[in-house]
Design a protein around this motif. Sequence first.
Motif, PDB file in Angstrom:
ATOM      1  N   ASP A 105      61.050  66.067  19.660  1.00  0.00           N
ATOM      2  CA  ASP A 105      60.290  66.507  20.828  1.00  0.00           C
ATOM      3  C   ASP A 105      61.228  66.543  22.043  1.00  0.00           C
ATOM      4  O   ASP A 105      62.301  67.153  21.968  1.00  0.00           O
ATOM      5  CB  ASP A 105      59.077  65.576  21.012  1.00  0.00           C
ATOM      6  N   TYR A 152      49.407  73.406  27.633  1.00  0.00           N
ATOM      7  CA  TYR A 152      49.299  72.006  28.040  1.00  0.00           C
ATOM      8  C   TYR A 152      50.419  71.625  29.012  1.00  0.00           C
ATOM      9  O   TYR A 152      50.255  70.724  29.846  1.00  0.00           O
ATOM     10  CB  TYR A 152      49.330  71.080  26.818  1.00  0.00           C
ATOM     11  N   PHE A 173      41.926  60.430  26.380  1.00  0.00           N
ATOM     12  CA  PHE A 173      43.230  61.108  26.348  1.00  0.00           C
ATOM     13  C   PHE A 173      43.943  60.827  25.029  1.00  0.00           C
ATOM     14  O   PHE A 173      44.517  61.733  24.411  1.00  0.00           O
ATOM     15  CB  PHE A 173      44.071  60.640  27.534  1.00  0.00           C
ATOM     16  N   LYS A 176      42.365  62.888  22.270  1.00  0.00           N
ATOM     17  CA  LYS A 176      42.715  64.317  22.316  1.00  0.00           C
ATOM     18  C   LYS A 176      44.074  64.563  21.659  1.00  0.00           C
ATOM     19  O   LYS A 176      44.284  65.599  21.029  1.00  0.00           O
ATOM     20  CB  LYS A 176      42.744  64.804  23.770  1.00  0.00           C
ATOM     21  N   GLY A 177      44.993  63.626  21.814  1.00  0.00           N
ATOM     22  CA  GLY A 177      46.324  63.825  21.269  1.00  0.00           C
ATOM     23  C   GLY A 177      46.508  63.291  19.866  1.00  0.00           C
ATOM     24  O   GLY A 177      47.247  63.866  19.061  1.00  0.00           O
ATOM     25  N   PHE A 178      45.811  62.178  19.566  1.00  0.00           N
ATOM     26  CA  PHE A 178      46.112  61.453  18.330  1.00  0.00           C
ATOM     27  C   PHE A 178      44.901  61.169  17.454  1.00  0.00           C
ATOM     28  O   PHE A 178      45.033  60.502  16.432  1.00  0.00           O
ATOM     29  CB  PHE A 178      46.770  60.106  18.668  1.00  0.00           C
ATOM     30  N   TYR A 195      50.410  52.003  22.531  1.00  0.00           N
ATOM     31  CA  TYR A 195      50.465  53.242  23.312  1.00  0.00           C
ATOM     32  C   TYR A 195      49.783  53.043  24.670  1.00  0.00           C
ATOM     33  O   TYR A 195      50.348  53.365  25.726  1.00  0.00           O
ATOM     34  CB  TYR A 195      49.758  54.378  22.574  1.00  0.00           C
ATOM     35  N   TRP A 199      51.422  53.328  28.437  1.00  0.00           N
ATOM     36  CA  TRP A 199      51.051  54.399  29.366  1.00  0.00           C
ATOM     37  C   TRP A 199      50.466  53.872  30.669  1.00  0.00           C
ATOM     38  O   TRP A 199      50.607  54.520  31.713  1.00  0.00           O
ATOM     39  CB  TRP A 199      50.014  55.314  28.715  1.00  0.00           C
ATOM     40  N   ALA A 253      51.761  72.470  18.313  1.00  0.00           N
ATOM     41  CA  ALA A 253      52.293  72.668  19.660  1.00  0.00           C
ATOM     42  C   ALA A 253      53.570  73.497  19.655  1.00  0.00           C
ATOM     43  O   ALA A 253      53.791  74.334  20.538  1.00  0.00           O
ATOM     44  CB  ALA A 253      52.550  71.319  20.327  1.00  0.00           C
ATOM     45  N   HIS A 279      53.598  67.785  14.081  1.00  0.00           N
ATOM     46  CA  HIS A 279      54.582  67.523  15.126  1.00  0.00           C
ATOM     47  C   HIS A 279      55.216  66.140  15.012  1.00  0.00           C
ATOM     48  O   HIS A 279      56.406  65.979  15.272  1.00  0.00           O
ATOM     49  CB  HIS A 279      53.929  67.673  16.500  1.00  0.00           C
TER      50      HIS A 279
END
Length: 303
Positions: A105, A152, A173, A176-178, A195, A199, A253, A279
Amino acid sequence: MTEADVRFEKIPLPTGVTLNTALAGPEDGPAILFLHGFPESHRTWRGLVPLLEDHYRLIMPDQRGFAASDAPQDKDEYSTDKIVADLFALVDRLGLDDFTLVGHDWGGAVAWAAALRGDPRLTRLAIVNAPHPVIFQKSLIEDADQRAASQYITAFRTPGFEQAVEAMGWDTFFAKGFGDYVERGLISPEEKAQYLADWTQPGVFTAMLNWYRAAAVIVPPPSVTVPLPDFLLKAFPKVKVPTLVVWGMNDKALLPIQLDGLDTLVDDLTIVRVPDAGHFVPWENPQAVAAALKPFLELAKRA
């Protein structure tokens, strides 16, 4: 990745940041420096450590702005040249005469840029689901599907996005990602807690978003025609070091179009496609990544 597998060192750099760095494997083994991306940390490589630590010296920093490393708040502190400078400053501090660089990434974006510097200590490059800057920028302008998949980035760059995430809630959040990975059992409750703890440290999420805000990449809105940037119209330097690209083919993505034309930009290229991963292939299928890396690294030992 367990505490028994790794040791940690806070390494101050002359670039002005201190990087929390996870270390594993024998100190006299061939060095591999791993660079994670958004929204992760050294833990990106948790599945690879037990597969590689017997023979290799594994160096896994939290990059600036992430997890337990310093997180300057100025967007300009996240320009590519400053992050590449962190990488080579870390190499200097560790006294590496040669190393393989692996990036996923955003870590892959840094790795591509570092390889173009031509530093002779960087002897092998491995990229995991991270596009070459030329192909990525071209696809954002010319390919409707990649442009749509990358909107995004525009959201992350929007002022106040941090407050929007806080308003929706960190759990939302994360989902939505994981969420899909949690349902598939690839992220444990303990991993999720880590995580969220990373964050929600003061200033860290802004620092993470600053990687996107400082980037020069142009992401046009859907259905808007924009000209190709000048750097795409000129001869672009080739990557000279032997390069392995591992790609989880279900990446939503960064689409597989990112592999098209890579052979014109890299002198010595090997591509390994992983059909059953997306990803986050380093922890979706670490065995596949290790299986691609090991013969690539063995060639380095024989060189």
